[in-house]
Motif scaffolding. Structure first.
Motif, PDB file in Angstrom:
ATOM      1  N   LEU A  18       0.827  -1.214   0.000  1.00  0.00           N
ATOM      2  CA  LEU A  18       0.000   0.000   0.000  1.00  0.00           C
ATOM      3  C   LEU A  18       0.857   1.258   0.000  1.00  0.00           C
ATOM      4  O   LEU A  18       0.516   2.252  -0.665  1.00  0.00           O
ATOM      5  CB  LEU A  18      -0.946   0.004   1.195  1.00  0.00           C
ATOM      6  CG  LEU A  18      -2.097  -1.007   1.150  1.00  0.00           C
ATOM      7  CD1 LEU A  18      -2.860  -1.004   2.472  1.00  0.00           C
ATOM      8  CD2 LEU A  18      -3.033  -0.713  -0.009  1.00  0.00           C
ATOM      9  N   LEU A  19       1.955   1.231   0.720  1.00  0.00           N
ATOM     10  CA  LEU A  19       2.840   2.392   0.779  1.00  0.00           C
ATOM     11  C   LEU A  19       3.485   2.663  -0.574  1.00  0.00           C
ATOM     12  O   LEU A  19       3.540   3.809  -1.028  1.00  0.00           O
ATOM     13  CB  LEU A  19       3.909   2.185   1.855  1.00  0.00           C
ATOM     14  CG  LEU A  19       4.848   3.345   2.132  1.00  0.00           C
ATOM     15  CD1 LEU A  19       4.072   4.582   2.543  1.00  0.00           C
ATOM     16  CD2 LEU A  19       5.834   2.966   3.222  1.00  0.00           C
ATOM     17  N   VAL A  20       3.945   1.625  -1.242  1.00  0.00           N
ATOM     18  CA  VAL A  20       4.555   1.798  -2.559  1.00  0.00           C
ATOM     19  C   VAL A  20       3.516   2.281  -3.578  1.00  0.00           C
ATOM     20  O   VAL A  20       3.769   3.224  -4.338  1.00  0.00           O
ATOM     21  CB  VAL A  20       5.234   0.488  -3.022  1.00  0.00           C
ATOM     22  CG1 VAL A  20       5.627   0.559  -4.488  1.00  0.00           C
ATOM     23  CG2 VAL A  20       6.451   0.183  -2.161  1.00  0.00           C
ATOM     24  N   VAL A  21       2.342   1.661  -3.584  1.00  0.00           N
ATOM     25  CA  VAL A  21       1.287   2.062  -4.530  1.00  0.00           C
ATOM     26  C   VAL A  21       0.835   3.496  -4.235  1.00  0.00           C
ATOM     27  O   VAL A  21       0.653   4.297  -5.158  1.00  0.00           O
ATOM     28  CB  VAL A  21       0.102   1.081  -4.476  1.00  0.00           C
ATOM     29  CG1 VAL A  21      -1.091   1.608  -5.272  1.00  0.00           C
ATOM     30  CG2 VAL A  21       0.522  -0.284  -5.002  1.00  0.00           C
ATOM     31  N   VAL A  51      -6.521   3.725   3.521  1.00  0.00           N
ATOM     32  CA  VAL A  51      -6.426   2.291   3.824  1.00  0.00           C
ATOM     33  C   VAL A  51      -5.077   1.989   4.473  1.00  0.00           C
ATOM     34  O   VAL A  51      -4.997   1.276   5.475  1.00  0.00           O
ATOM     35  CB  VAL A  51      -6.629   1.453   2.539  1.00  0.00           C
ATOM     36  CG1 VAL A  51      -6.430  -0.023   2.808  1.00  0.00           C
ATOM     37  CG2 VAL A  51      -8.001   1.720   1.942  1.00  0.00           C
ATOM     38  N   HIS A  52      -4.000   2.559   3.909  1.00  0.00           N
ATOM     39  CA  HIS A  52      -2.670   2.360   4.492  1.00  0.00           C
ATOM     40  C   HIS A  52      -2.635   2.828   5.944  1.00  0.00           C
ATOM     41  O   HIS A  52      -2.087   2.154   6.819  1.00  0.00           O
ATOM     42  CB  HIS A  52      -1.603   3.103   3.674  1.00  0.00           C
ATOM     43  CG  HIS A  52      -0.249   3.108   4.328  1.00  0.00           C
ATOM     44  ND1 HIS A  52       0.148   4.116   5.169  1.00  0.00           N
ATOM     45  CD2 HIS A  52       0.771   2.225   4.282  1.00  0.00           C
ATOM     46  CE1 HIS A  52       1.373   3.855   5.601  1.00  0.00           C
ATOM     47  NE2 HIS A  52       1.763   2.704   5.077  1.00  0.00           N
ATOM     48  N   GLY A  53      -3.224   3.977   6.205  1.00  0.00           N
ATOM     49  CA  GLY A  53      -3.213   4.520   7.571  1.00  0.00           C
ATOM     50  C   GLY A  53      -3.879   3.609   8.577  1.00  0.00           C
ATOM     51  O   GLY A  53      -3.348   3.361   9.663  1.00  0.00           O
ATOM     52  N   TYR A  56      -1.838   0.428   8.920  1.00  0.00           N
ATOM     53  CA  TYR A  56      -0.589   0.739   9.626  1.00  0.00           C
ATOM     54  C   TYR A  56      -0.808   0.788  11.137  1.00  0.00           C
ATOM     55  O   TYR A  56       0.045   0.341  11.909  1.00  0.00           O
ATOM     56  CB  TYR A  56       0.005   2.069   9.127  1.00  0.00           C
ATOM     57  CG  TYR A  56       1.277   2.440   9.842  1.00  0.00           C
ATOM     58  CD1 TYR A  56       2.464   1.768   9.583  1.00  0.00           C
ATOM     59  CD2 TYR A  56       1.292   3.451  10.795  1.00  0.00           C
ATOM     60  CE1 TYR A  56       3.627   2.094  10.252  1.00  0.00           C
ATOM     61  CE2 TYR A  56       2.452   3.787  11.467  1.00  0.00           C
ATOM     62  CZ  TYR A  56       3.623   3.105  11.191  1.00  0.00           C
ATOM     63  OH  TYR A  56       4.775   3.425  11.865  1.00  0.00           O
ATOM     64  N   ILE A  57      -1.943   1.306  11.569  1.00  0.00           N
ATOM     65  CA  ILE A  57      -2.238   1.336  13.009  1.00  0.00           C
ATOM     66  C   ILE A  57      -2.277  -0.085  13.568  1.00  0.00           C
ATOM     67  O   ILE A  57      -1.718  -0.365  14.640  1.00  0.00           O
ATOM     68  CB  ILE A  57      -3.562   2.086  13.285  1.00  0.00           C
ATOM     69  CG1 ILE A  57      -3.384   3.573  12.970  1.00  0.00           C
ATOM     70  CG2 ILE A  57      -4.017   1.884  14.726  1.00  0.00           C
ATOM     71  CD1 ILE A  57      -4.672   4.369  12.969  1.00  0.00           C
ATOM     72  N   VAL A  58      -2.908  -0.992  12.863  1.00  0.00           N
ATOM     73  CA  VAL A  58      -2.943  -2.397  13.296  1.00  0.00           C
ATOM     74  C   VAL A  58      -1.526  -2.970  13.282  1.00  0.00           C
ATOM     75  O   VAL A  58      -1.118  -3.688  14.200  1.00  0.00           O
ATOM     76  CB  VAL A  58      -3.891  -3.231  12.408  1.00  0.00           C
ATOM     77  CG1 VAL A  58      -3.862  -4.697  12.793  1.00  0.00           C
ATOM     78  CG2 VAL A  58      -5.308  -2.675  12.482  1.00  0.00           C
ATOM     79  N   TYR A  59      -0.759  -2.634  12.245  1.00  0.00           N
ATOM     80  CA  TYR A  59       0.636  -3.081  12.140  1.00  0.00           C
ATOM     81  C   TYR A  59       1.450  -2.617  13.352  1.00  0.00           C
ATOM     82  O   TYR A  59       2.248  -3.378  13.896  1.00  0.00           O
ATOM     83  CB  TYR A  59       1.249  -2.552  10.839  1.00  0.00           C
ATOM     84  CG  TYR A  59       2.734  -2.737  10.731  1.00  0.00           C
ATOM     85  CD1 TYR A  59       3.278  -3.948  10.325  1.00  0.00           C
ATOM     86  CD2 TYR A  59       3.616  -1.697  11.025  1.00  0.00           C
ATOM     87  CE1 TYR A  59       4.642  -4.119  10.222  1.00  0.00           C
ATOM     88  CE2 TYR A  59       4.977  -1.856  10.931  1.00  0.00           C
ATOM     89  CZ  TYR A  59       5.494  -3.072  10.525  1.00  0.00           C
ATOM     90  OH  TYR A  59       6.851  -3.243  10.440  1.00  0.00           O
ATOM     91  N   GLY A  84       7.316   1.134   8.159  1.00  0.00           N
ATOM     92  CA  GLY A  84       5.988   1.265   7.566  1.00  0.00           C
ATOM     93  C   GLY A  84       5.700   2.652   7.021  1.00  0.00           C
ATOM     94  O   GLY A  84       4.615   2.917   6.519  1.00  0.00           O
ATOM     95  N   LEU A  85       6.698   3.534   7.117  1.00  0.00           N
ATOM     96  CA  LEU A  85       6.512   4.910   6.660  1.00  0.00           C
ATOM     97  C   LEU A  85       7.441   5.286   5.517  1.00  0.00           C
ATOM     98  O   LEU A  85       7.292   6.355   4.928  1.00  0.00           O
ATOM     99  CB  LEU A  85       6.743   5.878   7.835  1.00  0.00           C
ATOM    100  CG  LEU A  85       5.832   5.671   9.045  1.00  0.00           C
ATOM    101  CD1 LEU A  85       6.263   6.580  10.184  1.00  0.00           C
ATOM    102  CD2 LEU A  85       4.386   5.896   8.682  1.00  0.00           C
TER     103      LEU A  85
END
Length: 111
Positions: A18-21, A51-53, A56-59, A84-85
């Protein structure tokens, strides 16, 4: 700990993709001429950041729990969180986490 490890690995993959996209979408959106097809694609990919955000919180929670169970230091946890950032970094960090976790906990070697 095996389930937590597997959840971490899955989340790392999803967050990384998701971060790359999202980053590629932003580059298309802001660096290309307005109204072009690729610029519109970049604009259409903007919701990826939402969605990434959330994922990422769950991550972050899973990475924290995993680092606590593995009894790792704060710098190790911070590396996991920062990964993740920064686009692409999470794939390298996830691999290093997997190697270290398997060294520290041989029971995970079969996962």
């Amino acid at each position: 700990m095996t389930k937590l490890f597997n959840v971490y690995r899955a989340l790392a993959l999803v967050v990384g993709v998701l971060l790359v996209v999202g980053t590629l979408g932003s580059l298309l959106k802001y660096l290309l001429e307005d109204g072009s097809t690729l610029q519109q694609l970049g604009d259409d990919l903007t919701p990826i950041w939402l969605v990434h955000g959330w994922i990422y919180i769950v991550y972050v929670v899973v990475a924290f729990l995993l680092s606590q169970k593995a009894r790792w230091s704060i710098p190790q946890l911070l590396l996991m969180l920062i990964a993740g950032l920064i686009p692409g970094l999470i794939f390298w960090v996830e691999h290093r986490v997997a190697v270290r976790l398997r060294e520290d906990h041989p029971e995970l070697a079969r996962s």
